[in-house]
Design an enzyme around this catalytic site. Structure first.
Site, PDB file in Angstrom:
ATOM      1  N   ASP A  24       0.867  -1.179   0.000  1.00  0.00           N
ATOM      2  CA  ASP A  24       0.000   0.000   0.000  1.00  0.00           C
ATOM      3  C   ASP A  24       0.904   1.230   0.000  1.00  0.00           C
ATOM      4  OD1 ASP A  24      -2.330   1.680   0.498  1.00  0.00           O
ATOM      5  OD2 ASP A  24      -1.601   1.809   2.568  1.00  0.00           O
ATOM      6  N   ASP A  61      -0.207   5.041   0.886  1.00  0.00           N
ATOM      7  CA  ASP A  61      -0.434   6.078   1.889  1.00  0.00           C
ATOM      8  C   ASP A  61      -0.207   5.557   3.304  1.00  0.00           C
ATOM      9  OD1 ASP A  61      -1.095   7.578  -0.265  1.00  0.00           O
ATOM     10  OD2 ASP A  61      -3.245   7.627   0.117  1.00  0.00           O
ATOM     11  N   THR A  70      -2.596   0.972  -4.738  1.00  0.00           N
ATOM     12  CA  THR A  70      -3.079   2.209  -4.134  1.00  0.00           C
ATOM     13  C   THR A  70      -4.316   2.753  -4.834  1.00  0.00           C
ATOM     14  OG1 THR A  70      -2.439   4.516  -3.685  1.00  0.00           O
ATOM     15  CG2 THR A  70      -1.460   3.481  -5.606  1.00  0.00           C
ATOM     16  N   ALA A  71      -5.095   3.529  -4.087  1.00  0.00           N
ATOM     17  CA  ALA A  71      -6.245   4.232  -4.671  1.00  0.00           C
ATOM     18  C   ALA A  71      -5.804   5.456  -5.457  1.00  0.00           C
ATOM     19  CB  ALA A  71      -7.220   4.645  -3.569  1.00  0.00           C
ATOM     20  N   ASP A 112      -1.163  -0.212   6.068  1.00  0.00           N
ATOM     21  CA  ASP A 112      -1.400   0.437   7.361  1.00  0.00           C
ATOM     22  C   ASP A 112      -2.873   0.418   7.748  1.00  0.00           C
ATOM     23  OD1 ASP A 112      -2.513   3.697   7.099  1.00  0.00           O
ATOM     24  OD2 ASP A 112      -2.171   2.457   5.329  1.00  0.00           O
TER      25      ASP A 112
END
Length: 346
Positions: free
Chosen positions: A96, A98, A203-204, A271
């Site tokens: 991921d 962020d 990731t978005a 996270d």
């Protein structure tokens, strides 16, 4: 160097065809007419619209990532200085971005860079930051915030070239994001690279920005949110939806099929509790700087926990709040800078 561009168009969904008129209270179905239950067209055996969008997002992300990886491999000449480690063809790591690879939210950092270039209004930047604060404090996504952010982002890119967004991503990475990479997470990624494994970001964040981050870090590639493009221009529509939650898991699974990976030999890092589907998909899951829900889940499932945050103020205000304030603080600083420049210019 601007990354290679891949044209992405939204696939049309075939409609069910039922000849003749249907009796009142019946609707078309896969196997013919079926009754309309409770006044709504509900089918417990058919995926919901949200699930369909998540699957489309995952498939599109995997398609783009795989195509770019193949193009990169075919055009890359072997280095003469150091021999590459022997490839481990069936294992990979998925990170991921962020608060896992990057301190704070990459989309906030990107928005700061856009605001400095007059692409965004300061009010838009503050709005982005406030929504990120709410998400980091609550740990839950607000559907209205997600929809609003999606619409603003699509309005911004509609009609712009994919090359322009990639170029902006490179500039903003060098100016802002490069200094916000977690050294500990970067070391973990390098560990997998040194073992000859593929390393992917998941990731978005828009895939164009995600690819820039992956390229700068020397990683294999990135799975990110895919916006439809035609003739090198964004149409203002997403392929499916924002890549998050179940969409991330679907993207990883789809990429594993294309790359011949064994998911039991793969590792995932995140996270956020929202990434539980992705973490549960692989053989090894690691919680990095976890939110409270993910920390609890990791303890219950015996997942490894790594925390690289040094400012431990959890006893006073809570770690998620501290992280959120950090993200918002950067955005507010950018706003103040822009106002100061405006006053000096006037």
């Amino acid at each position: 160097m601007v990354p290679r561009q891949v044209e992405v168009q939204v696939p049309e969904r075939p409609e069910s065809k039922v000849s003749g008129l249907l009796p009142a209270g019946f609707v078309p179905g896969r196997f013919g007419a079926r009754p309309l239950v409770g006044g709504r067209n509900r089918n417990p055996f058919r995926p919901s619209d949200a699930e369909v969008r998540a699957n489309l997002a995952g498939e599109a992300s995997a398609d783009v990532a795989h195509a770019l990886h193949e193009a990169e491999e075919s055009s890359t000449e072997p280095a003469d200085d150091e021999p590459a480690p022997p490839p481990d063809l069936t294992a990979a790591a998925f990170f991921d971005v962020d608060n896992t690879m990057v301190q704070g939210a990459s989309i906030i950092h990107f928005a700061r860079g856009l605001a400095a270039r007059k692409y965004l209004k300061t009010s838009d930047l503050v709005d982005f930051a406030w929504k990120q604060v709410k998400f980091r404090v609550s740990g839950k996504e607000n559907s209205e915030d997600v929809a609003s952010g999606r619409e603003k982002a699509l309005t911004f890119i509609a009609g712009r070239s994919t090359a322009e967004l990639a170029r902006l991503g490179e500039e903003i990475y060098d100016e802002i994001i490069a200094d916000k990479i977690w050294p500990g997470t970067r070391a973990l990624a390098q560990m997998h690279l040194d073992a000859g494994q593929q390393v992917w970001l998941v990731t978005a964040t828009p895939v164009e920005l995600a690819q820039v981050i992956a390229k700068r870090l020397g990683l294999t590639g990135a799975l990110g949110t895919v916006a439809e493009s035609k003739d090198g221009l964004f149409t203002g529509r997403l392929v499916g939806d924002i890549l998050h939650g179940a969409g991330k898991a679907h993207a990883v699974r789809s990429l594993a099929i294309r790359e011949g990976l064994n998911l039991r030999r793969c590792t995932a890092y995140s996270d956020s509790y929202n990434d539980a589907p992705m973490l549960s998909l692989v053989g090894t899951a690691v919680a990095i700087n976890p939110d409270s829900d993910l920390r609890e889940l990791a303890k219950n499932r015996g997942w490894e926990i790594r925390d690289f945050r040094t400012a431990r103020k959890a006893a006073k205000i809570g770690v998620p709040t501290a992280l959120a304030l950090g993200a918002a603080g950067g955005a507010v600083a950018a706003v103040i800078t822009r106002r100061r420049e405006h006053l000096l210019a006037s």
